[in-house]
Design an enzyme around this catalytic site. Structure first.
Site, PDB file in Angstrom:
ATOM      1  N   ASN A   9       0.873  -1.183   0.000  1.00 31.44           N
ATOM      2  CA  ASN A   9       0.000   0.000   0.000  1.00 31.44           C
ATOM      3  C   ASN A   9       0.903   1.224   0.000  1.00 31.44           C
ATOM      4  OD1 ASN A   9      -1.823   2.030   0.507  1.00 31.44           O
ATOM      5  ND2 ASN A   9      -2.320   1.371   2.600  1.00 31.44           N
ATOM      6  N   LYS A  11       0.117   4.283  -0.328  1.00 34.26           N
ATOM      7  CA  LYS A  11      -0.508   5.494   0.245  1.00 34.26           C
ATOM      8  C   LYS A  11      -0.209   6.695  -0.659  1.00 34.26           C
ATOM      9  CE  LYS A  11      -0.196   3.320   4.727  1.00 34.26           C
ATOM     10  NZ  LYS A  11      -0.163   3.456   6.156  1.00 34.26           N
ATOM     11  N   HIS A  95      -9.630   1.230   5.362  1.00 29.87           N
ATOM     12  CA  HIS A  95      -8.332   1.476   6.008  1.00 29.87           C
ATOM     13  C   HIS A  95      -8.537   2.500   7.127  1.00 29.87           C
ATOM     14  CE1 HIS A  95      -4.204   2.666   6.644  1.00 29.87           C
ATOM     15  NE2 HIS A  95      -3.833   1.595   5.985  1.00 29.87           N
ATOM     16  N   GLU A  97      -6.957   4.943   7.890  1.00 30.42           N
ATOM     17  CA  GLU A  97      -6.758   6.319   7.437  1.00 30.42           C
ATOM     18  C   GLU A  97      -8.000   6.829   6.702  1.00 30.42           C
ATOM     19  OE1 GLU A  97      -2.972   5.679   5.510  1.00 30.42           O
ATOM     20  OE2 GLU A  97      -2.065   5.332   7.467  1.00 30.42           O
ATOM     21  N   GLU A 180      -5.430  -4.768  10.849  1.00 29.15           N
ATOM     22  CA  GLU A 180      -4.461  -3.688  10.994  1.00 29.15           C
ATOM     23  C   GLU A 180      -4.739  -2.906  12.274  1.00 29.15           C
ATOM     24  OE1 GLU A 180      -2.446  -2.686   7.019  1.00 29.15           O
ATOM     25  OE2 GLU A 180      -3.986  -1.208   7.438  1.00 29.15           O
ATOM     26  N   GLY A 186       2.392   2.479  10.734  1.00 26.81           N
ATOM     27  CA  GLY A 186       3.363   3.559  10.533  1.00 26.81           C
ATOM     28  C   GLY A 186       4.113   3.958  11.794  1.00 26.81           C
ATOM     29  N   SER A 225       3.315  -1.910  10.414  1.00 30.08           N
ATOM     30  CA  SER A 225       4.763  -1.963  10.658  1.00 30.08           C
ATOM     31  C   SER A 225       5.389  -3.312  10.287  1.00 30.08           C
ATOM     32  CB  SER A 225       5.081  -1.595  12.115  1.00 30.08           C
ATOM     33  OG  SER A 225       4.696  -0.251  12.369  1.00 30.08           O
TER      34      SER A 225
HETATM   35  P1  PGA Z   1       2.778   0.442   7.616  1.00 29.42           P
HETATM   36  O1  PGA Z   1       1.294   0.651   6.995  1.00 29.42           O
HETATM   37  O2  PGA Z   1       3.300  -0.855   7.054  1.00 29.42           O
HETATM   38  O3  PGA Z   1       3.556   1.633   7.103  1.00 29.42           O
HETATM   39  O4  PGA Z   1       2.630   0.413   9.083  1.00 29.42           O
HETATM   40  C1  PGA Z   1       0.440  -0.454   6.814  1.00 29.42           C
HETATM   41  C2  PGA Z   1      -0.875   0.034   6.265  1.00 29.42           C
HETATM   42  O5  PGA Z   1      -1.325   1.108   6.659  1.00 29.42           O
HETATM   43  O6  PGA Z   1      -1.503  -0.629   5.427  1.00 29.42           O
END
Ligand code: PGA
Length: 264
Positions: A9, A11, A95, A97, A180, A186, A225
């Site tokens: 992903n 983003k 997600h 976000e 998640e 992140g 992460s």
């Molecule tokens: P990350 O993000 O691997 O940077 O923690 C995962 C995600 O949001 O899908």
């Protein structure tokens, strides 16, 4: 046994030009691991640029979000119908976000809730994707406050019930769920692998109880992460069928090591 799936992903990262260079490096690095299914979800603008590069490889393309209606006065949105026209195979929905829970202090307060996805809109997006034969990657997960309050399982159950309302088991071929935890995204703070495995099995059990054998092809990923250094331990857990990878999917070498970890 289910084939493992690793999804990158991106983003809001990499310009289309940078995306092309990164995809070219991916194809070289990831191509040899055919035992693992790989998909990349770049920003919309990058999709038509990287599409021809992935043609003939086993790497598939996904999108990061979609709108549930086919067309209309919805400024800034991209419909499932448009994604299908670009041969998109996967699309992330729900997600944390886009649910509007960034869970990060460096995001201005005014931005939190901007996307404001709800159980209902997540459900509408999934229905639109299924109509166009695009595999949804449904994200679920608890915030730190919910974990500390001991409501992790009930939060995830509510997210699953909301997302899947009115969806028939016969439509779930190739469906993907990603666990998640919001506090792990992140932050570099990965969920302990045994707990990640437990929740992924909890998600599969929910699907089995709700749909029976219709969900034999369901894959449950872990995201938050994931790095080359922790991927092997996570992917070895019973119930974890692969990973949804953010930051570490932006660098070809790191990402290919994560794909390798799903394979060996
Ligand atoms: P990350 O993000 O691997 O940077 O923690 C995962 C995600 O949001 O899908």
């Amino acid at each position: 046994m289910l084939r493992k799936l690793v999804v990158g992903n991106w983003k809001m990262n990499l310009t289309p030009r940078e995306g092309v260079a990164t995809i070219e490096a991916f194809v070289e690095a990831v191509e040899r691991c055919e035992e693992v299914q790989v998909a990349i979800c770049p920003p919309y603008m990058t999709i038509p640029r990287v599409h021809p590069i992935l043609h003939g490889t086993h790497i598939e393309l996904g999108a990061q979000d979609c709108f549930w209606l086919d067309e209309g006065a919805f400024t800034g949105q991209v419909s499932a119908k448009m994604l299908a026209a670009e041969d998109i195979q996967f699309c992330i929905v729900g997600h944390s976000e886009t649910r509007g829970r960034f869970g990060k202090l460096d995001i201005p307060e005014s931005t939190v809730g901007f996307f404001a996805e709800t159980h209902e809109t997540v459900n509408l997006k999934i229905k639109a994707l299924l109509m166009y034969s695009i595999h949804p990657i449904l994200c679920v997960g608890e915030t730190l406050a919910e974990r500390e309050a001991g409501t992790t399982d009930s939060t995830i159950r509510a997210q699953l019930e909301g997302a899947m309302a009115g969806i028939d088991g016969s439509e779930l071929e190739g469906f993907v769920v990603a666990y998640e935890p919001v506090w792990a995204i992140g932050t570099g703070q990965v969920c302990p692998s045994d707990e990640a495995g437990r929740i992924c099995r909890f998600i599969r059990d929910w699907f089995r109880t709700t749909y029976g054998d219709d969900v034999a092809s369901l894959r449950v990923l872990y995201g938050g992460s994931v790095k080359a250094s922790n991927a092997k331990e996570l992917f070895a857990q019973e119930g974890i069928d692969g990973g949804l990878v953010g930051g570490a999917s932006l660098v070809a070498k790191e990402f290919s090591q994560i794909v390798d970890a799903a394979w060996r």
